[in-house]
Write a protein that holds these residues in place. Structure first.
Motif, PDB file in Angstrom:
ATOM      1  N   MET A 102      -2.502   6.775   8.300  1.00  0.00           N
ATOM      2  CA  MET A 102      -2.607   8.233   8.446  1.00  0.00           C
ATOM      3  C   MET A 102      -1.227   8.881   8.400  1.00  0.00           C
ATOM      4  O   MET A 102      -1.055   9.972   7.817  1.00  0.00           O
ATOM      5  N   ASP A 103      -0.232   8.229   8.991  1.00  0.00           N
ATOM      6  CA  ASP A 103       1.140   8.735   8.904  1.00  0.00           C
ATOM      7  C   ASP A 103       1.630   8.738   7.446  1.00  0.00           C
ATOM      8  O   ASP A 103       2.353   9.642   7.025  1.00  0.00           O
ATOM      9  N   LEU A 104       1.205   7.706   6.708  1.00  0.00           N
ATOM     10  CA  LEU A 104       1.607   7.626   5.298  1.00  0.00           C
ATOM     11  C   LEU A 104       1.062   8.808   4.506  1.00  0.00           C
ATOM     12  O   LEU A 104       1.768   9.379   3.658  1.00  0.00           O
ATOM     13  N   LEU A 105      -0.177   9.188   4.769  1.00  0.00           N
ATOM     14  CA  LEU A 105      -0.781  10.297   4.029  1.00  0.00           C
ATOM     15  C   LEU A 105      -0.133  11.641   4.364  1.00  0.00           C
ATOM     16  O   LEU A 105      -0.218  12.597   3.574  1.00  0.00           O
ATOM     17  N   GLN A 106       0.506  11.728   5.529  1.00  0.00           N
ATOM     18  CA  GLN A 106       1.135  12.975   5.931  1.00  0.00           C
ATOM     19  C   GLN A 106       2.608  13.056   5.520  1.00  0.00           C
ATOM     20  O   GLN A 106       3.265  14.078   5.757  1.00  0.00           O
ATOM     21  N   ILE A 116       0.837  -1.206   0.000  1.00  0.00           N
ATOM     22  CA  ILE A 116       0.000   0.000   0.000  1.00  0.00           C
ATOM     23  C   ILE A 116       0.870   1.254   0.000  1.00  0.00           C
ATOM     24  O   ILE A 116       0.617   2.219  -0.750  1.00  0.00           O
ATOM     25  N   LYS A 117       1.903   1.249   0.848  1.00  0.00           N
ATOM     26  CA  LYS A 117       2.788   2.412   0.928  1.00  0.00           C
ATOM     27  C   LYS A 117       3.458   2.684  -0.417  1.00  0.00           C
ATOM     28  O   LYS A 117       3.539   3.834  -0.860  1.00  0.00           O
ATOM     29  N   LYS A 118       3.925   1.629  -1.071  1.00  0.00           N
ATOM     30  CA  LYS A 118       4.604   1.791  -2.355  1.00  0.00           C
ATOM     31  C   LYS A 118       3.663   2.393  -3.402  1.00  0.00           C
ATOM     32  O   LYS A 118       4.029   3.316  -4.144  1.00  0.00           O
ATOM     33  N   LYS A 119       2.438   1.875  -3.443  1.00  0.00           N
ATOM     34  CA  LYS A 119       1.474   2.378  -4.408  1.00  0.00           C
ATOM     35  C   LYS A 119       1.101   3.834  -4.128  1.00  0.00           C
ATOM     36  O   LYS A 119       1.005   4.654  -5.057  1.00  0.00           O
ATOM     37  N   VAL A 120       0.884   4.158  -2.865  1.00  0.00           N
ATOM     38  CA  VAL A 120       0.478   5.522  -2.502  1.00  0.00           C
ATOM     39  C   VAL A 120       1.599   6.510  -2.796  1.00  0.00           C
ATOM     40  O   VAL A 120       1.375   7.597  -3.350  1.00  0.00           O
ATOM     41  N   LEU A 121       2.822   6.152  -2.416  1.00  0.00           N
ATOM     42  CA  LEU A 121       3.954   7.049  -2.654  1.00  0.00           C
ATOM     43  C   LEU A 121       4.225   7.219  -4.152  1.00  0.00           C
ATOM     44  O   LEU A 121       4.732   8.268  -4.568  1.00  0.00           O
ATOM     45  N   ASP A 122       3.873   6.200  -4.930  1.00  0.00           N
ATOM     46  CA  ASP A 122       4.022   6.313  -6.384  1.00  0.00           C
ATOM     47  C   ASP A 122       2.856   7.043  -7.035  1.00  0.00           C
ATOM     48  O   ASP A 122       2.850   7.268  -8.254  1.00  0.00           O
ATOM     49  N   GLY A 123       1.863   7.369  -6.204  1.00  0.00           N
ATOM     50  CA  GLY A 123       0.686   8.055  -6.734  1.00  0.00           C
ATOM     51  C   GLY A 123      -0.329   7.144  -7.378  1.00  0.00           C
ATOM     52  O   GLY A 123      -1.295   7.606  -8.007  1.00  0.00           O
ATOM     53  N   ASP A 124      -0.172   5.833  -7.216  1.00  0.00           N
ATOM     54  CA  ASP A 124      -1.078   4.864  -7.823  1.00  0.00           C
ATOM     55  C   ASP A 124      -2.150   4.463  -6.800  1.00  0.00           C
ATOM     56  O   ASP A 124      -2.116   3.376  -6.210  1.00  0.00           O
ATOM     57  N   ILE A 125      -3.112   5.351  -6.595  1.00  0.00           N
ATOM     58  CA  ILE A 125      -4.174   5.093  -5.620  1.00  0.00           C
ATOM     59  C   ILE A 125      -5.058   3.935  -6.071  1.00  0.00           C
ATOM     60  O   ILE A 125      -5.475   3.097  -5.262  1.00  0.00           O
ATOM     61  N   GLU A 126      -5.347   3.870  -7.380  1.00  0.00           N
ATOM     62  CA  GLU A 126      -6.189   2.789  -7.888  1.00  0.00           C
ATOM     63  C   GLU A 126      -5.521   1.432  -7.697  1.00  0.00           C
ATOM     64  O   GLU A 126      -6.185   0.441  -7.393  1.00  0.00           O
ATOM     65  N   GLY A 127      -4.204   1.387  -7.874  1.00  0.00           N
ATOM     66  CA  GLY A 127      -3.477   0.141  -7.636  1.00  0.00           C
ATOM     67  C   GLY A 127      -3.552  -0.278  -6.186  1.00  0.00           C
ATOM     68  O   GLY A 127      -3.668  -1.479  -5.874  1.00  0.00           O
ATOM     69  N   ARG A 153     -10.426  -3.438   4.361  1.00  0.00           N
ATOM     70  CA  ARG A 153     -11.606  -2.615   4.116  1.00  0.00           C
ATOM     71  C   ARG A 153     -11.456  -1.218   4.721  1.00  0.00           C
ATOM     72  O   ARG A 153     -11.949  -0.229   4.160  1.00  0.00           O
ATOM     73  N   MET A 154     -10.777  -1.139   5.872  1.00  0.00           N
ATOM     74  CA  MET A 154     -10.521   0.174   6.467  1.00  0.00           C
ATOM     75  C   MET A 154      -9.603   1.009   5.582  1.00  0.00           C
ATOM     76  O   MET A 154      -9.853   2.202   5.333  1.00  0.00           O
ATOM     77  N   VAL A 155      -8.530   0.388   5.116  1.00  0.00           N
ATOM     78  CA  VAL A 155      -7.577   1.101   4.255  1.00  0.00           C
ATOM     79  C   VAL A 155      -8.254   1.505   2.946  1.00  0.00           C
ATOM     80  O   VAL A 155      -8.032   2.611   2.436  1.00  0.00           O
ATOM     81  N   ALA A 156      -9.088   0.620   2.401  1.00  0.00           N
ATOM     82  CA  ALA A 156      -9.801   0.935   1.159  1.00  0.00           C
ATOM     83  C   ALA A 156     -10.698   2.149   1.344  1.00  0.00           C
ATOM     84  O   ALA A 156     -10.803   2.996   0.447  1.00  0.00           O
ATOM     85  N   LYS A 157     -11.352   2.242   2.499  1.00  0.00           N
ATOM     86  CA  LYS A 157     -12.202   3.407   2.774  1.00  0.00           C
ATOM     87  C   LYS A 157     -11.366   4.675   2.849  1.00  0.00           C
ATOM     88  O   LYS A 157     -11.768   5.732   2.338  1.00  0.00           O
ATOM     89  N   GLY A 158     -10.196   4.575   3.482  1.00  0.00           N
ATOM     90  CA  GLY A 158      -9.310   5.739   3.550  1.00  0.00           C
ATOM     91  C   GLY A 158      -8.817   6.151   2.171  1.00  0.00           C
ATOM     92  O   GLY A 158      -8.742   7.355   1.870  1.00  0.00           O
ATOM     93  N   LEU A 159      -8.505   5.174   1.342  1.00  0.00           N
ATOM     94  CA  LEU A 159      -8.048   5.482  -0.022  1.00  0.00           C
ATOM     95  C   LEU A 159      -9.135   6.150  -0.844  1.00  0.00           C
ATOM     96  O   LEU A 159      -8.860   7.001  -1.694  1.00  0.00           O
TER      97      LEU A 159
END
Length: 216
Positions: A209-213, A62-73, A87-93
């Motif tokens: 949440m730390d990842l998003l910040q 998840i961290k790799k995808k988010v940092l790469d900007g690939d939210i859909e991935g 399911r929690m992480v999916a809701k946050g995404l």
């Protein structure tokens, strides 16, 4: 002489079915509660163990995808993992782009729903743990009353008649206590497992949440 020794032959000990039959109708609700308790324990154990199956590299992916900007991935990874954490992480995404407070609130809301799903029917298991002994005690009291009524109707009372009545009445107490103890142990065991899942959910939500910040 042979007849004398034959009379002294000890009787065979009663089987479990014999004991249940001797206890009377009060063993039927206790038996029903035991079946319900076993069903709840097995069903909840399967659900909770499934919720605890979280791949070790899930958040790394998840961290790799988010940092790469690939939210859909990242969402695809969550869909492949049928767990409360995914399911929690999916809701946050799905809320990425809105305020962090909104994302955090959404994750907490999903977490409460998942907690409700995990604890489903556990309250009934706790109720059985308390109700089964009470049903057993009630059966004993009713049985003792019936035994003393029969004794009062007889001109002479033998120790065998008295002990038979008490023995029959106490069987429901034993049955209720056994079911109650097993249900209580099962409830505490499942709640311990649920607490472990909750700790995992809290840890992952804070990690997300730390990842998003993190600076992009």
């Amino acid at each position: 002489m042979l007849l004398f020794f034959a009379d002294k032959t000890p009787a065979a000990p009663p089987t479990l079915l014999d004991l249940i039959g001797d206890a009377g109708v009060w063993m039927y609700p206790i038996f029903f509660l035991s079946v319900v308790a076993v069903y709840i324990f097995i069903e909840r154990l399967v659900v909770i163990r499934g919720a605890m199956k979280n791949p070790a590299n899930f958040m790394k992916q998840i961290k790799k995808k988010v940092l790469d900007g690939d939210i859909e991935g990242a969402k695809v990874i969550c869909k492949r993992n049928k767990t409360p954490i995914a399911r929690m992480v999916a809701k946050g995404l799905s809320r990425v782009g809105s305020s962090l407070k909104n994302i955090e609130t959404s994750i907490e809301y999903v977490g409460k729903i998942e907690l409700y799903r995990l604890e489903k029917n556990l309250a009934m298991l706790a109720t059985i743990a308390g109700a089964a002994p009470m049903v057993g005690f009630l059966g004993t009291v009713v049985g003792m009353i019936g035994a003393f009524i029969r004794i009062s109707q007889q001109s002479t009372v033998s120790p065998q008649v008295l002990s038979q009545g008490i023995y029959t009445a106490l069987l429901t107490t034993a049955g209720g206590l056994i079911v109650g103890i097993l249900a209580n142990v099962s409830y505490n065991y499942l709640m311990t497992k649920v607490q472990k899942v909750i700790h995992q959910m809290e840890y992952v939500s804070m990690d997300f949440m730390d990842l998003l910040q993190e600076p992009s």
